[in-house]
Design a protein around this motif. Structure first.
Motif, PDB file in Angstrom:
ATOM      1  N   PHE A  94      51.167  -8.896 -24.604  1.00  0.00           N
ATOM      2  CA  PHE A  94      50.985  -8.546 -26.010  1.00  0.00           C
ATOM      3  C   PHE A  94      50.557  -9.796 -26.783  1.00  0.00           C
ATOM      4  O   PHE A  94      50.993 -10.907 -26.463  1.00  0.00           O
ATOM      5  CB  PHE A  94      52.292  -8.024 -26.607  1.00  0.00           C
ATOM      6  CG  PHE A  94      52.750  -6.716 -26.029  1.00  0.00           C
ATOM      7  CD1 PHE A  94      52.483  -5.514 -26.676  1.00  0.00           C
ATOM      8  CD2 PHE A  94      53.483  -6.671 -24.845  1.00  0.00           C
ATOM      9  CE1 PHE A  94      52.909  -4.308 -26.154  1.00  0.00           C
ATOM     10  CE2 PHE A  94      53.919  -5.470 -24.313  1.00  0.00           C
ATOM     11  CZ  PHE A  94      53.625  -4.284 -24.974  1.00  0.00           C
ATOM     12  N   ALA A  95      49.758  -9.613 -27.802  1.00  0.00           N
ATOM     13  CA  ALA A  95      49.367 -10.730 -28.670  1.00  0.00           C
ATOM     14  C   ALA A  95      50.421 -10.895 -29.760  1.00  0.00           C
ATOM     15  O   ALA A  95      50.699  -9.942 -30.498  1.00  0.00           O
ATOM     16  CB  ALA A  95      48.008 -10.458 -29.301  1.00  0.00           C
ATOM     17  N   ALA A 148      50.310 -12.141 -32.576  1.00  0.00           N
ATOM     18  CA  ALA A 148      49.776 -11.870 -33.916  1.00  0.00           C
ATOM     19  C   ALA A 148      49.827 -10.385 -34.259  1.00  0.00           C
ATOM     20  O   ALA A 148      49.797 -10.012 -35.435  1.00  0.00           O
ATOM     21  CB  ALA A 148      48.333 -12.373 -34.012  1.00  0.00           C
ATOM     22  N   ASP A 149      49.929  -9.522 -33.221  1.00  0.00           N
ATOM     23  CA  ASP A 149      49.959  -8.079 -33.465  1.00  0.00           C
ATOM     24  C   ASP A 149      51.379  -7.525 -33.604  1.00  0.00           C
ATOM     25  O   ASP A 149      51.558  -6.322 -33.812  1.00  0.00           O
ATOM     26  CB  ASP A 149      49.257  -7.341 -32.310  1.00  0.00           C
ATOM     27  CG  ASP A 149      47.765  -7.640 -32.265  1.00  0.00           C
ATOM     28  OD1 ASP A 149      47.202  -7.979 -33.324  1.00  0.00           O
ATOM     29  OD2 ASP A 149      47.170  -7.542 -31.166  1.00  0.00           O
ATOM     30  N   THR A 150      52.382  -8.378 -33.481  1.00  0.00           N
ATOM     31  CA  THR A 150      53.772  -7.928 -33.594  1.00  0.00           C
ATOM     32  C   THR A 150      54.145  -7.718 -35.054  1.00  0.00           C
ATOM     33  O   THR A 150      53.938  -8.616 -35.892  1.00  0.00           O
ATOM     34  CB  THR A 150      54.731  -8.948 -32.957  1.00  0.00           C
ATOM     35  OG1 THR A 150      54.426  -9.063 -31.560  1.00  0.00           O
ATOM     36  CG2 THR A 150      56.184  -8.520 -33.120  1.00  0.00           C
ATOM     37  N   LYS A 164      49.149  -7.693 -18.564  1.00  0.00           N
ATOM     38  CA  LYS A 164      48.414  -7.511 -19.814  1.00  0.00           C
ATOM     39  C   LYS A 164      49.387  -7.800 -20.963  1.00  0.00           C
ATOM     40  O   LYS A 164      50.045  -6.898 -21.473  1.00  0.00           O
ATOM     41  CB  LYS A 164      47.859  -6.091 -19.903  1.00  0.00           C
ATOM     42  CG  LYS A 164      46.883  -5.775 -18.776  1.00  0.00           C
ATOM     43  CD  LYS A 164      46.446  -4.324 -18.762  1.00  0.00           C
ATOM     44  CE  LYS A 164      45.478  -4.068 -17.610  1.00  0.00           C
ATOM     45  NZ  LYS A 164      45.072  -2.628 -17.531  1.00  0.00           N
ATOM     46  N   GLU A 190      56.555 -10.887 -25.976  1.00  0.00           N
ATOM     47  CA  GLU A 190      55.123 -10.636 -25.831  1.00  0.00           C
ATOM     48  C   GLU A 190      54.577 -11.111 -24.483  1.00  0.00           C
ATOM     49  O   GLU A 190      53.627 -10.539 -23.950  1.00  0.00           O
ATOM     50  CB  GLU A 190      54.332 -11.318 -26.953  1.00  0.00           C
ATOM     51  CG  GLU A 190      54.525 -10.704 -28.328  1.00  0.00           C
ATOM     52  CD  GLU A 190      55.699 -11.337 -29.084  1.00  0.00           C
ATOM     53  OE1 GLU A 190      55.845 -11.058 -30.277  1.00  0.00           O
ATOM     54  OE2 GLU A 190      56.458 -12.119 -28.468  1.00  0.00           O
ATOM     55  N   GLU A 191      55.156 -12.160 -23.927  1.00  0.00           N
ATOM     56  CA  GLU A 191      54.615 -12.728 -22.695  1.00  0.00           C
ATOM     57  C   GLU A 191      55.000 -11.928 -21.465  1.00  0.00           C
ATOM     58  O   GLU A 191      54.235 -11.832 -20.507  1.00  0.00           O
ATOM     59  CB  GLU A 191      55.102 -14.168 -22.521  1.00  0.00           C
ATOM     60  CG  GLU A 191      54.509 -15.137 -23.517  1.00  0.00           C
ATOM     61  CD  GLU A 191      54.968 -16.551 -23.207  1.00  0.00           C
ATOM     62  OE1 GLU A 191      54.739 -17.009 -22.068  1.00  0.00           O
ATOM     63  OE2 GLU A 191      55.571 -17.177 -24.085  1.00  0.00           O
ATOM     64  N   GLN A 204      49.818  -3.147 -28.531  1.00  0.00           N
ATOM     65  CA  GLN A 204      48.540  -3.377 -27.867  1.00  0.00           C
ATOM     66  C   GLN A 204      47.943  -2.039 -27.427  1.00  0.00           C
ATOM     67  O   GLN A 204      48.626  -1.024 -27.331  1.00  0.00           O
ATOM     68  CB  GLN A 204      48.695  -4.304 -26.650  1.00  0.00           C
ATOM     69  CG  GLN A 204      49.447  -3.737 -25.468  1.00  0.00           C
ATOM     70  CD  GLN A 204      49.268  -4.606 -24.213  1.00  0.00           C
ATOM     71  OE1 GLN A 204      48.140  -4.925 -23.826  1.00  0.00           O
ATOM     72  NE2 GLN A 204      50.396  -4.993 -23.609  1.00  0.00           N
TER      73      GLN A 204
END
Length: 418
Positions: A217-218, A220-222, A215, A362-363, A243
């Motif tokens: 992380f995006a 854009a949300d960092t 799952k 994030e990945e 997230q």
């Protein structure tokens, strides 16, 4: 930044003194033979590796207080276990006991079979996960090795054996460091800084790990600048990923510690351990395989809001100053007995270096432990969510699911320090 944990090397350098010694020792009884020992040897080795990991961790923290810690306990333990194949007498028993094994309860053959299964399991191709472990012995050309030692290191530990001209130290250094750099995809450069003139053998073990979150992380949300509390210093600013998802979450009330387990694609996961403020030392002292088993029963799937720093850290250690304090003494001194490697010269370990590099984004890859935990009540009709913010020092352990073996163990004290 490519999401990967590049770990991790243990370099053991054995030197032959100028004098030749012909030890009058018993013949090799250490080569693994078929055994009727009951129980799963792999789980026994995994359990001992876990306790060894925590004991070594506590030593590393004492040596480098208030600093980031990251290492591969499996890389260290597998290298020492392989070295024990050529050890005899007290040297052998100290290595095995230092690793947490009692040869009276667990036959040496079973120990090596357990490591053999671990090495094989890690190297099985997996399209969702990249884990690769390898060993290589750089051997002085003139050194005449015991045939059984060569057979065992290749069969049990899948080790390469390379003849090396140590009389030209610069060429030997370039060859060893070139191998290390290649096997870690260029992440670990110049690991070995010097070689002693009488170097007879250099044992290198490496572990490479690369994985993506199940799952992710995006990006854009960092948040680009988020405060992270550093011990005895003002806070630092870090990119903070975010997230809300279902994860295994729990709280150890006895230790005042929050626990979060996140999975990677493939059979691997990372456990983050976030102690309450001022409770880090208590957590570190309590770490054990038994404690992990208790936590496995505590963890439950819950909706969790996660704030986790994006970071890269690394660490290097000279284990020849640490392992003797864990009971592995003779290997580093004049009483060393490695007559199972060669009978012609006496050998002793002169250097045991370890280095690891950890990237988290994030990945995927590996990452953080825990910060403040609070309960958030969501609007009616939406699931309640625990919020866990990794904004102060935390611990992490990456575990290989198929074997239960800890691959990496770390402490993030300052995510801005590489």
């Amino acid at each position: 930044m490519a999401p990967a944990f590049y770990g991790v090397l243990l370099v053991i350098s054995l030197c032959a003194p100028i004098r030749c010694v012909h030890p009058s020792r018993p013949p090799n009884r250490g080569a693994p033979q078929p055994s009727s020992t009951k129980g799963t040897t792999t789980s026994q080795v995994a359990s001992s590796n876990t306790d060894f990991a925590f004991r070594l961790y506590r030593r590393l923290v004492l040596k480098t207080p208030n600093q980031n810690v990251v290492f591969s306990p499996l890389s260290v333990s597998a290298s020492l276990a392989m070295l024990s194949l050529g050890a005899r007498s007290t040297t052998k028993s100290q290595i095995l006991r230092g690793l947490g094994f009692n040869p009276q309860h667990t036959p040496e053959a079973a120990i090596h079979r357990g490591f053999q299964h671990l090495v094989h399991s890690l190297n099985v191709p997996n399209q969702d996960l990249c884990v690769k472990m390898g060993s290589v012995l750089f051997i002085r050309k003139e050194l005449r090795l015991q045939e059984q030692f060569l057979v065992d290191v290749k069969r049990l530990y899948e080790a390469e054996v390379l003849s090396t001209d140590f009389s030209n130290t610069s060429t030997a250094l370039a060859r060893i460091n070139g191998y290390v750099e290649k096997e870690t995809n260029g992440k670990v450069v110049g690991l070995v800084q010097e070689l002693e003139p009488m170097t007879a053998m250099v044992l290198v073990n490496h572990v490479f790990f690369k994985a993506k979150w199940k799952k992710p992380f995006a990006p854009a949300d960092t948040r680009n600048s988020f405060p992270f509390l550093v011990d005895k210093r003002p806070c630092v600013r870090v990119p903070m990923m975010h997230q809300v998802e279902e994860f295994a979450f729990g709280v150890d009330l006895e230790l005042n510690c929050s626990l979060l387990r996140m999975d990677y694609s493939g059979d691997t996961s990372v456990l983050f351990m976030l102690p309450g403020q001022g409770r880090m030392r208590q957590l570190e002292q309590a770490l054990s395989d038994r404690r992990l088993q208790k936590w496995n029963h505590l963890l439950r799937k819950r909706w969790v809001e996660v704030f986790m720093p994006k970071f890269s850290i690394s660490a290097s250690y000279d284990l020849e100053t640490i392992l003797p304090k864990m009971g592995i003494r003779d290997a580093f001194g004049k009483n060393a007995d490695f007559s199972g490697i060669t009978k012609r010269d006496s050998l002793q370990v002169s250097k045991a270096a370890h280095k690891a590099v950890l990237d988290v984004d994030e990945e995927g890859t590996e990452a953080a432990a825990t910060s403040a935990t609070k309960l958030v009540v969501r609007s009616k009709g939406r699931p309640a969510s625990h919020t866990i913010t990794f904004n102060m020092p935390f611990l992490l352990q990456i575990t290989h699911g198929a074997t239960g073996t800890p691959l990496f163990l770390g402490k993030v004290t300052d995510p801005t320090k590489f």
